[in-house]
Design a protein around this motif. Structure first.
Motif, mmCIF file in Angstrom:
data_model
loop_
_atom_site.group_PDB
_atom_site.id
_atom_site.type_symbol
_atom_site.label_atom_id
_atom_site.label_comp_id
_atom_site.label_asym_id
_atom_site.label_seq_id
_atom_site.Cartn_x
_atom_site.Cartn_y
_atom_site.Cartn_z
ATOM 1 N N PRO A 303 0.812 -1.228 0.000
ATOM 2 C CA PRO A 303 0.000 0.000 0.000
ATOM 3 C C PRO A 303 0.841 1.271 0.000
ATOM 4 O O PRO A 303 0.519 2.229 -0.704
ATOM 5 C CB PRO A 303 -0.815 -0.121 1.295
ATOM 6 C CG PRO A 303 -0.853 -1.576 1.584
ATOM 7 C CD PRO A 303 0.440 -2.129 1.103
ATOM 8 N N ALA A 304 1.927 1.292 0.774
ATOM 9 C CA ALA A 304 2.770 2.489 0.830
ATOM 10 C C ALA A 304 3.446 2.746 -0.507
ATOM 11 O O ALA A 304 3.524 3.892 -0.971
ATOM 12 C CB ALA A 304 3.821 2.334 1.932
ATOM 13 N N ALA A 305 3.951 1.673 -1.133
ATOM 14 C CA ALA A 305 4.608 1.832 -2.432
ATOM 15 C C ALA A 305 3.626 2.340 -3.478
ATOM 16 O O ALA A 305 3.947 3.231 -4.282
ATOM 17 C CB ALA A 305 5.206 0.497 -2.871
ATOM 18 N N LYS A 306 2.414 1.808 -3.471
ATOM 19 C CA LYS A 306 1.395 2.252 -4.437
ATOM 20 C C LYS A 306 0.971 3.692 -4.171
ATOM 21 O O LYS A 306 0.568 4.398 -5.101
ATOM 22 C CB LYS A 306 0.184 1.326 -4.368
ATOM 23 C CG LYS A 306 0.471 -0.101 -4.833
ATOM 24 C CD LYS A 306 -0.753 -0.996 -4.661
ATOM 25 C CE LYS A 306 -0.450 -2.425 -5.102
ATOM 26 N NZ LYS A 306 -1.609 -3.332 -4.891
ATOM 27 N N GLY A 307 1.056 4.126 -2.902
ATOM 28 C CA GLY A 307 0.656 5.484 -2.551
ATOM 29 C C GLY A 307 1.758 6.507 -2.692
ATOM 30 O O GLY A 307 1.546 7.685 -2.395
ATOM 31 N N GLY A 308 2.954 6.075 -3.115
ATOM 32 C CA GLY A 308 4.032 7.022 -3.372
ATOM 33 C C GLY A 308 4.963 7.281 -2.210
ATOM 34 O O GLY A 308 5.821 8.163 -2.292
ATOM 35 N N LEU A 309 4.853 6.514 -1.124
ATOM 36 C CA LEU A 309 5.768 6.685 0.008
ATOM 37 C C LEU A 309 7.156 6.193 -0.397
ATOM 38 O O LEU A 309 7.287 5.175 -1.098
ATOM 39 C CB LEU A 309 5.256 5.899 1.211
ATOM 40 C CG LEU A 309 5.670 6.375 2.605
ATOM 41 C CD1 LEU A 309 5.186 7.786 2.863
ATOM 42 C CD2 LEU A 309 5.127 5.432 3.672
ATOM 43 N N GLN A 310 8.194 6.895 0.056
ATOM 44 C CA GLN A 310 9.555 6.564 -0.335
ATOM 45 C C GLN A 310 10.455 6.375 0.883
ATOM 46 O O GLN A 310 10.186 6.925 1.957
ATOM 47 C CB GLN A 310 10.146 7.674 -1.217
ATOM 48 C CG GLN A 310 9.402 7.912 -2.514
ATOM 49 C CD GLN A 310 10.016 9.050 -3.323
ATOM 50 O OE1 GLN A 310 11.071 9.577 -2.987
ATOM 51 N NE2 GLN A 310 9.338 9.423 -4.404
ATOM 52 N N VAL A 311 11.518 5.582 0.675
ATOM 53 C CA VAL A 311 12.523 5.432 1.717
ATOM 54 C C VAL A 311 13.128 6.801 2.008
ATOM 55 O O VAL A 311 13.482 7.552 1.104
ATOM 56 C CB VAL A 311 13.628 4.452 1.269
ATOM 57 C CG1 VAL A 311 14.776 4.455 2.266
ATOM 58 C CG2 VAL A 311 13.060 3.045 1.119
ATOM 59 N N GLY A 312 13.245 7.136 3.309
ATOM 60 C CA GLY A 312 13.756 8.434 3.709
ATOM 61 C C GLY A 312 12.677 9.430 4.067
ATOM 62 O O GLY A 312 12.977 10.478 4.662
ATOM 63 N N ASP A 313 11.423 9.117 3.725
ATOM 64 C CA ASP A 313 10.313 9.974 4.163
ATOM 65 C C ASP A 313 10.153 9.872 5.674
ATOM 66 O O ASP A 313 10.323 8.800 6.253
ATOM 67 C CB ASP A 313 8.992 9.559 3.503
ATOM 68 C CG ASP A 313 8.927 9.910 2.029
ATOM 69 O OD1 ASP A 313 9.794 10.674 1.569
ATOM 70 O OD2 ASP A 313 8.014 9.421 1.339
ATOM 71 N N VAL A 314 9.811 10.976 6.304
ATOM 72 C CA VAL A 314 9.475 10.970 7.731
ATOM 73 C C VAL A 314 7.983 11.237 7.852
ATOM 74 O O VAL A 314 7.501 12.300 7.455
ATOM 75 C CB VAL A 314 10.271 12.039 8.514
ATOM 76 C CG1 VAL A 314 9.849 12.039 9.984
ATOM 77 C CG2 VAL A 314 11.770 11.784 8.399
ATOM 78 N N ILE A 315 7.254 10.246 8.387
ATOM 79 C CA ILE A 315 5.799 10.374 8.540
ATOM 80 C C ILE A 315 5.500 11.145 9.822
ATOM 81 O O ILE A 315 5.854 10.701 10.916
ATOM 82 C CB ILE A 315 5.125 8.993 8.576
ATOM 83 C CG1 ILE A 315 5.480 8.189 7.319
ATOM 84 C CG2 ILE A 315 3.611 9.130 8.702
ATOM 85 C CD1 ILE A 315 4.992 6.756 7.355
#
Length: 472
Positions: A303-315
């Protein structure tokens, strides 16, 4: 004119009245206990065990050398094991508490109180005993729902754990060490606590005296409403040390309702590996202070990959709710319904932005977490209780490794006992290099029993060796 006699009389009166005034400010629990106790039950279980000779006893994993951390009640690891006259073990017994939530006989308790039981007996305050049926259990939250046959049974009042405040008085009723209906009181020490290997429960921390046997019993507020299920203690001695943890009743009832309706629990899932944001990381990501959950890995196809979340993002937030500690994220995501929409606020390269995505469904226990999205080869070893996956080429380069496997999920078993976590990388097991998930499974299956085994683990870039023993 100063009247010494009158002044002394007033002082004596003040001294005599002060204790009474102080006592009047303390809560009165007697009425609460009288009303709530009839719905609190004692739970005992029996589990049939394979016959073993006296020379081949059951052995628990050797935890020597492991720092004392949040330990579960003795029922999980040290059940009573009576022996038959010829020295062979016949059954294991455990003891815990529970409470009736409906007049037709539904009972809530901890999963670890009834796990693996062949027979569950619920004893009411009048000492009558009823055989219980396990409706369902959820190891991830340590909640179990039982059913006994009965009508017009006494029930507890359910409260709102969300409105519980730190510093509020709370009271526990249970059966510590088998002493039925023991009552202890204290205050709420903290809320939203995360414990090792318990990612989906924002525990209520209290200083209420809880001991083995209290497990599964209710935690009440001053209105006589259940706000939690007493579940775990922090201990160095095996007994109460002022740190007790309860599952919020809101979490427990959501689980119970799903178990009653569907026989299973569905949870939200993002498909990421996260880590804490310390002061140095916060500075490097342009944050004013340490906060949020740093995305260390995004599972392919999740789900995160499909939603555009990337390694290095801080939620920083989920649906407007702030993420103060990284452990806050699993609590919030797990409470969302699979298929629902969610908005994440993230910091990417120093810039804040909002991402919208669809929440996925967390795989069942034993099912690979990455199988719902990742394409890498995975293997699960039931002996150690972990699911692992091979490292991608990018991960190997980043960690400067030639091989190794990454832990996707830690289940009940030796791995959980020695403190392994999802995201840990295993490079060596039993002095053998691990170059693939297949190699890991092969080596794990061949591990010796009752002998120290070494494992090299890489966690957040830091390598260390740990040792453990597998039971017979």
């Amino acid at each position: 004119m100063f009247n010494l006699k009158r002044s002394l009389s007033a002082l004596v009166a003040l001294i005599l009245v002060s204790p009474w005034l102080h006592a009047a400010q303390l809560p009165e629990f007697t009425e609460l206990v009288e009303q709530a106790s009839p719905a609190v039950v004692n739970i005992s279980t029996r589990q049939k065990l394979p016959e073993r000779s006296a020379s081949d006893p059951l052995m628990a994993p050797d935890l020597e050398g492991i720092p004392p951390i949040f330990r579960e009640f003795f029922e999980r690891g040290v059940p009573q094991m009576p022996r038959s006259p010829n020295g062979q073990q016949r059954q294991a017994q455990s003891l815990g508490s529970g409470f009736i939530i409906s007049a037709d006989g539904y009972v809530l308790t901890n999963n670890h109180v009834v796990a693996g039981a062949d027979e569950i007996i619920v004893r009411l305050p009048d000492r009558s005993e009823l055989e219980a049926r396990l409706v369902g259990a959820d190891p991830r939250t340590d909640v179990a729902l039982l059913k006994v046959e009965g009508e017009d049974l006494p029930t507890v009042k359910l409260g709102d754990s969300e409105n519980l405040k730190v510093g509020a008085w709370v009271l526990a009723i249970g059966s510590p060490f088998g002493f039925d209906h023991s009552v202890t009181a204290g205050i709420v020490s903290a809320k939203g606590r995360s414990l090792p290997n318990e990612s989906y429960v924002p525990f209520i921390q209290t200083d209420v005296a809880i001991n083995p046997g209290n497990s599964g019993g209710p935690l009440f507020n001053l209105d006589g409403e259940v706000v939690g299920i007493n579940s775990q203690i922090f201990t160095r001695s095996g007994g109460f040390m002022g740190l007790s943890f309860a599952i919020p009743i809101g979490v427990a009832m959501d689980v119970a309702n799903q178990l009653k309706s569907n026989g299973r629990v569905s949870r939200g899932w993002l498909g990421v590996v996260i880590q804490e944001v310390n002061r140095d990381l916060a500075e490097s990501f342009g944050l004013d202070k340490p906060a949020g959950a740093l995305v260390a890995q995004v599972l392919d196809g999740g789900p995160a990959a499909k939603g555009g979340l990337q390694v290095g993002d801080v939620i920083l937030s989920l649906n407007g709710r702030p993420i103060i500690m990284s452990a806050d994220l699993p609590h919030l995501v797990g409470g969302l319904k699979p298929g629902s929409k969610a908005t994440l606020q993230v910091v990417r390269e120093g810039v804040r932005k909002d991402l919208s995505l669809t929440i996925g469904m967390l795989p069942e226990e034993g099912e690979s977490l990455a199988s719902a999205g990742a394409s890498g080869k995975e293997q699960s070893s039931n002996r150690l209780g972990v699911t692992v996956a091979e490292l991608s080429e990018e991960q190997r380069k980043g960690l400067d490794l030639r091989g190794g496997v990454v832990i996707r999920e830690v289940q009940d078993g030796p791995a959980a006992l020695i403190g392994l976590r999802p995201g840990d990388v295993i490079t060596h097991l039993n002095n053998q290099a691990i170059d693939s998930a297949q190699t890991f499974t092969k080596v794990a299956e061949a591990l010796p029993r009752n002998r120290s085994v070494s494992m090299r683990v890489l966690r957040q870039g830091r390598a260390s060796f740990i040792t453990f023993k597998l039971s017979s």
